[in-house]
Each structure stands twice: as structure tokens, then as C-alpha cells.
Design an enzyme around this catalytic site. Structure first.
Site, PDB file in Angstrom:
ATOM      1  N   CYS A 115      43.220  36.056  51.057  1.00 37.03           N
ATOM      2  CA  CYS A 115      42.001  35.890  51.049  1.00 37.03           C
ATOM      3  C   CYS A 115      41.569  34.736  52.128  1.00 37.03           C
ATOM      4  O   CYS A 115      40.354  34.877  52.315  1.00 37.03           O
ATOM      5  CB  CYS A 115      41.459  35.377  49.662  1.00 37.03           C
ATOM      6  SG  CYS A 115      41.908  36.743  48.362  1.00 37.03           S
ATOM      7  N   HIS A 265      34.089  33.484  50.532  1.00 33.62           N
ATOM      8  CA  HIS A 265      34.911  34.460  49.993  1.00 33.62           C
ATOM      9  C   HIS A 265      34.656  35.213  48.646  1.00 33.62           C
ATOM     10  O   HIS A 265      33.833  34.557  47.848  1.00 33.62           O
ATOM     11  CB  HIS A 265      36.391  34.128  49.896  1.00 33.62           C
ATOM     12  CG  HIS A 265      37.516  34.965  49.365  1.00 33.62           C
ATOM     13  ND1 HIS A 265      37.692  36.266  49.929  1.00 33.62           N
ATOM     14  CD2 HIS A 265      38.310  34.772  48.361  1.00 33.62           C
ATOM     15  CE1 HIS A 265      38.351  37.008  49.139  1.00 33.62           C
ATOM     16  NE2 HIS A 265      38.888  36.288  48.255  1.00 33.62           N
ATOM     17  N   ASN A 295      36.985  42.504  45.574  1.00 34.58           N
ATOM     18  CA  ASN A 295      37.427  41.655  46.596  1.00 34.58           C
ATOM     19  C   ASN A 295      38.225  42.480  47.679  1.00 34.58           C
ATOM     20  O   ASN A 295      39.131  43.156  47.496  1.00 34.58           O
ATOM     21  CB  ASN A 295      38.484  40.829  45.709  1.00 34.58           C
ATOM     22  CG  ASN A 295      39.200  39.723  46.709  1.00 34.58           C
ATOM     23  OD1 ASN A 295      39.087  39.717  47.767  1.00 34.58           O
ATOM     24  ND2 ASN A 295      39.908  38.955  45.818  1.00 34.58           N
TER      25      ASN A 295
HETATM   26  N1  ACO Z   1      39.256  45.345  31.119  1.00 33.20           N
HETATM   27  C1  ACO Z   1      39.311  44.938  29.916  1.00 33.20           C
HETATM   28  N2  ACO Z   1      40.099  44.141  29.467  1.00 33.20           N
HETATM   29  C2  ACO Z   1      40.693  43.188  30.250  1.00 33.20           C
HETATM   30  C3  ACO Z   1      40.963  43.847  31.742  1.00 33.20           C
HETATM   31  C4  ACO Z   1      40.333  44.586  32.134  1.00 33.20           C
HETATM   32  N3  ACO Z   1      40.080  44.895  33.588  1.00 33.20           N
HETATM   33  N4  ACO Z   1      41.856  42.820  32.334  1.00 33.20           N
HETATM   34  C5  ACO Z   1      42.225  42.210  31.252  1.00 33.20           C
HETATM   35  N5  ACO Z   1      41.682  42.281  30.135  1.00 33.20           N
HETATM   36  C6  ACO Z   1      41.652  41.700  28.674  1.00 33.20           C
HETATM   37  C7  ACO Z   1      43.045  40.974  28.505  1.00 33.20           C
HETATM   38  O1  ACO Z   1      44.217  41.642  28.255  1.00 33.20           O
HETATM   39  C8  ACO Z   1      42.957  39.855  27.621  1.00 33.20           C
HETATM   40  O2  ACO Z   1      42.887  40.663  26.273  1.00 33.20           O
HETATM   41  P1  ACO Z   1      43.576  39.860  24.955  1.00 33.20           P
HETATM   42  O3  ACO Z   1      42.578  38.680  24.927  1.00 33.20           O
HETATM   43  O4  ACO Z   1      43.619  40.718  23.985  1.00 33.20           O
HETATM   44  O5  ACO Z   1      44.749  39.307  25.508  1.00 33.20           O
HETATM   45  C9  ACO Z   1      41.193  39.653  27.987  1.00 33.20           C
HETATM   46  O6  ACO Z   1      40.979  40.799  28.456  1.00 33.20           O
HETATM   47  C10 ACO Z   1      40.926  38.304  28.331  1.00 33.20           C
HETATM   48  O7  ACO Z   1      41.818  38.221  29.741  1.00 33.20           O
HETATM   49  P2  ACO Z   1      41.851  36.708  30.473  1.00 33.20           P
HETATM   50  O8  ACO Z   1      43.004  37.148  31.689  1.00 33.20           O
HETATM   51  O9  ACO Z   1      41.802  35.861  29.586  1.00 33.20           O
HETATM   52  O10 ACO Z   1      40.330  37.105  31.302  1.00 33.20           O
HETATM   53  P3  ACO Z   1      39.749  35.969  32.077  1.00 33.20           P
HETATM   54  O11 ACO Z   1      38.328  35.472  31.484  1.00 33.20           O
HETATM   55  O12 ACO Z   1      40.755  34.783  32.567  1.00 33.20           O
HETATM   56  O13 ACO Z   1      39.191  36.980  33.360  1.00 33.20           O
HETATM   57  C11 ACO Z   1      40.166  37.308  35.657  1.00 33.20           C
HETATM   58  C12 ACO Z   1      40.211  37.263  34.222  1.00 33.20           C
HETATM   59  C13 ACO Z   1      38.582  38.055  36.067  1.00 33.20           C
HETATM   60  C14 ACO Z   1      41.084  38.270  36.471  1.00 33.20           C
HETATM   61  C15 ACO Z   1      39.861  35.902  35.864  1.00 33.20           C
HETATM   62  O14 ACO Z   1      40.779  35.178  35.338  1.00 33.20           O
HETATM   63  C16 ACO Z   1      39.843  35.747  37.434  1.00 33.20           C
HETATM   64  O15 ACO Z   1      38.798  36.004  38.001  1.00 33.20           O
HETATM   65  N6  ACO Z   1      40.639  34.851  38.098  1.00 33.20           N
HETATM   66  C17 ACO Z   1      40.579  34.603  39.248  1.00 33.20           C
HETATM   67  C18 ACO Z   1      40.947  35.778  40.397  1.00 33.20           C
HETATM   68  C19 ACO Z   1      41.014  35.510  41.506  1.00 33.20           C
HETATM   69  O16 ACO Z   1      40.203  35.006  42.303  1.00 33.20           O
HETATM   70  N7  ACO Z   1      41.798  36.183  42.420  1.00 33.20           N
HETATM   71  C20 ACO Z   1      42.070  35.669  43.671  1.00 33.20           C
HETATM   72  C21 ACO Z   1      42.500  36.902  44.301  1.00 33.20           C
HETATM   73  S1  ACO Z   1      42.272  36.664  45.921  1.00 33.20           S
HETATM   74  C22 ACO Z   1      43.764  36.756  46.935  1.00 33.20           C
HETATM   75  O17 ACO Z   1      44.417  35.886  47.583  1.00 33.20           O
HETATM   76  C23 ACO Z   1      44.492  38.142  46.758  1.00 33.20           C
END
Ligand code: ACO
Length: 338
Positions: A115, A265, A295
Site C-alpha cells: 500500500c 491511501h 483498496n
Molecule cells: N462480511 C460479513 N461479516 C464479516 C466479513 C464480511 N466481509 N468479514 C468478517 N466478518 C465477520 C467476522 O467473521 C466476525 O464475525 P464473528 O464476530 O462472528 O467472529 C465479525 O464480522 C467481525 O469481524 P472483525 O474482524 O472483528 O471486524 P472488524 O470490525 O475488525 O473489521 C476489517 C474488519 C474491516 C477488515 C477491519 O479490521 C479493517 O479494516 N482492518 C484494516 C484493514 C486494512 O487496512 N488493510 C490494509 C490492507 S492494505 C495492504 O497493504 C495490502
């Protein structure tokens, strides 16, 4: 010493749009979950049955950037190609792209900084221009994520985040610094912390195993799909992005309120909102595109710059601050006058 500047930008996304509802056909997810957690409404994915790859998306983006810069492709001295979704393991995607753009002979350098790839690339370009080694550099960020995602309920935490796309910039010699509001790159600031490398990564194929780089067993286990500890990534992103942004302002003795536009980003709208909240940046000064493109990793910042121009939000003379955070962990910022 020369100063460098961005002479022009361009971007391209493939035509196929996947809404959050469309993803619901592949996995258990919902528009509400995705929008609430990430701000994403849709993303563009290549035709999954086509051979389209990152170097293909990069060509129209680069052609638009060259046009915007008023530079012919024959004038380019160096290609810097940032991607985490290469066409093949080797050679670098920059070589495939160079062939498709039709500029044989010039150096092509791949960088794998995820990223922050575009900002690492901008820093490399800036140094080459400053030393006088090169005059015009084509910097590309391009990704085809879709084909590498686990597009099932098991992989939904990662699969819903990423889109395909490309952005490009032509970097050249900046305007004479004595000109008021001269267009130039002021500074770039790069960081990495490999202690967190496995918080967001693709384990396979890899030599850090005994035996072959890839085995049918590890393929069956899905080791070739990205793995992410989303909460850890989120926590570090909202800390490191403001830090590195302030680092760039301090280095140039610029106040936050002097910045005209912030093009961050695009990993998660909530990350950018929290960065803005911590620093007190008004919403109208931030240009986000994540709702439409998701993203696109190395492509988010050049796509953002190009879209901001199209939307009339980025104009000559504006002071622009950018920052990124991603896998590695890596994070970076740049401050420049458009
Ligand atoms: N749809 C529905 N439910 C989902 C999904 C989905 N796509 N994905 C996960 N869930 C569920 C999980 O299974 C979990 O269920 P559970 O409570 O029954 O176990 C619940 O939703 C909550 O999941 P969390 O992981 O706690 O959700 P969170 O609020 O942390 O959000 C997210 C997840 C959006 C991925 C967040 O953590 C995030 O944005 N993190 C940063 C991501 C990021 O910046 N990545 C950088 C990539 S850049 C690079 O360098 C490649």
C-alpha cells in the site's frame, strides 16, 4: 540540486463493477457490513476469465499520465512499477509493462511495498531527479487483486476490501524554487517494521519452507491467499499515518492548516476518518475514492490524484499531503505542491 515535481497523472480501472450485493452471491456478507466497516460500496474487478493482469491495466493509466504531462513515451528514462499482484513471480511486472507500452531499452524497476508502493516509488523517483541522473520517470502503481483473493465466506474479511486498478505519474524536474508556489516535491518519508510482516501477507509460494516452494498440500490449504489480522493492521494504521504525516509537515515547517488537499491511501474509510479526527483535518480537505474503487493498494494515491483533478478539487499551486500504511508493515508520506 534539481527539485522534482509530478508533471501529470493518469488512472484506469477495468469496466466490470462488483457491488457489495454482487459479492453476496459469492460469500456470506452484506452491503451493510461492508459499508459500515469500510465505506466501500463497490469495486472494479477484471474479467476473471480473461488473461488481464496488472501490466495491462497499467498501460492506459500510463498513457493518460504521459498525455497529461505532455511527455512522449520515448522521453521516459526509467520505469518504476509498484505492485503486490505481479503478472508472474519473475521477471518483474515492470518488464512486461515496458514491452506493452513499447519503450524497450530503458530500465524497469519493480518495487514490492504494497500500500505504500506509490510513495516509496515517488521517493526513489525524487532522488533520481534530484541527482540529475534521470529527467523523466514513469511511476506506476497497478494491481489485479481479484484473481488472488479467496472469494468465499472463508476469505471474506479480505476479499471485500480489494479492487483492481492502476494509476501512473510522470515525475520530472520541478519548477525553479524561487517562483511563488513553484510546483515541486518537498520531501518523502519512508518507514517499515518487519516485526509485523505476517500480520498481512501471502505465505505461498515461498522458500521459507522445507522442500518445494509450493506443494499441492499447501495449495489445498489456501496458503496462496492473503491472510490478515485486520484489527492489528487497523490499530497501527491509525497511529502511524498521522505520525508520518506530521513528520512531513515538520520537515518542511508547514502547518497542517496550510495544506490544501489530503490524498491518503484508501484501505478503509474509517482509518482515514480517524486520522482526520486525530489531527483536526476538515472533511472537505480530504479526497477519498474508496467507496467506488475499494483498496487498489499501490494504485490508490495516483487514482486519487487523477480523480481529484477530474472533480476540480486539485488545482495548480495547491499544497498536497499524502500518507499511506500497509503490509510489511510499511508506511510513508509525501508533501508536494501541485
Ligand atoms: N462480511 C460479513 N461479516 C464479516 C466479513 C464480511 N466481509 N468479514 C468478517 N466478518 C465477520 C467476522 O467473521 C466476525 O464475525 P464473528 O464476530 O462472528 O467472529 C465479525 O464480522 C467481525 O469481524 P472483525 O474482524 O472483528 O471486524 P472488524 O470490525 O475488525 O473489521 C476489517 C474488519 C474491516 C477488515 C477491519 O479490521 C479493517 O479494516 N482492518 C484494516 C484493514 C486494512 O487496512 N488493510 C490494509 C490492507 S492494505 C495492504 O497493504 C495490502
Amino acid at each position: 540540486m534539481n527539485y522534482s515535481r509530478i508533471l501529470g497523472v493518469g488512472s484506469y480501472v477495468p469496466p466490470n463493477v462488483w457491488t457489495n450485493q454482487d459479492l453476496g452471491r459469492l460469500m456470506e456478507t452484506s452491503d451493510e457490513w461492508i459499508q459500515q466497516r469500510t465505506g466501500i460500496r463497490q469495486r472494479h474487478w477484471v474479467d476473471l476469465n480473461s488473461e488481464t493482469c496488472s501490466s495491462d491495466l497499467a498501460v492506459p493509466a500510463a498513457e493518460k499520465a504521459l498525455k497529461a504531462a505532455g511527455v512522449r513515451k520515448e522521453e521516459i528514462d526509467l520505469i518504476i512499477f509498484a505492485t503486490l499482484s505481479p503478472d508472474h513471480e519473475f521477471p518483474g511486472t515492470g518488464c512486461f509493462f515496458q514491452e506493452k507500452l513499447g519503450v524497450p531499452g530503458i530500465p524497469a524497476l519493480d518495487i514490492r511495498q504494497q500500500c505504500t508502493g506509490f510513495l516509496y516509488g515517488l521517493s526513489i523517483a525524487d532522488q533520481f531527479i534530484k541527482t540529475g541522473m534521470y529527467k523523466k520517470i514513469l511511476l506506476v502503481g497497478a494491481e489485479v487483486h481479484s484473481k488472488g483473493l479467496e472469494r468465499t465466506t472463508h476469505g471474506r474479511d479480505v476479499a471485500v476490501l480489494f479492487g483492481d486498478g492502476a494509476g501512473a505519474a510522470v515525475i520530472g524536474v520541478g519548477e525553479e524554487p524561487r517562483i511563488p508556489k513553484a510546483s515541486q516535491i518537498f520531501s518523502t518519508h519512508l518507514h517499515a517494521d518487519g516485526r509485523f510482516a505476517k500480520e498481512l501477507w501471502v505465505p505461498e509460494p515461498g522458500n521459507a519452507h522445507s522442500g518445494d516452494r509450493l506443494t499441492p498440500e499447501r495449495l489445498k490449504d489456501g496458503g496462496h491467499f492473503p491472510k490478515m489480522n485486520g484489527k492489528t493492521v487497523f490499530m497501527h494504521a491509525v497511529k502511524k499515518m498521522p505520525e508520518v504525516l506530521i513528520e512531513s509537515l515538520k520537515a518542511n515547517e508547514v502547518r497542517l492548516e496550510d495544506v490544501d488537499l489530503f490524498v491518503f491511501h484508501q484501505a478503509n474509510l474509517r482509518i482515514n476518518e480517524m486520522v482526520a479526527q486525530q489531527l483536526g483535518i476538515p472533511a472537505e480537505k480530504i479526497f477519498n475514492t474508496i467507496d467506488r474503487f475499494g483498496n487498489t493498494t499501490a494504485a490508490t494515491i495516483p487514482i486519487g490524484l487523477d480523480e481529484a483533478i477530474q472533480a476540480g478539487k486539485l488545482k495548480p499551486g495547491m499544497l498536497v499531503a499524502t500518507a499511506a500504511f500497509g503490509s510489511g508493515f510499511t508506511w510513508a508520506s509525501a508533501l508536494f505542491r501541485w
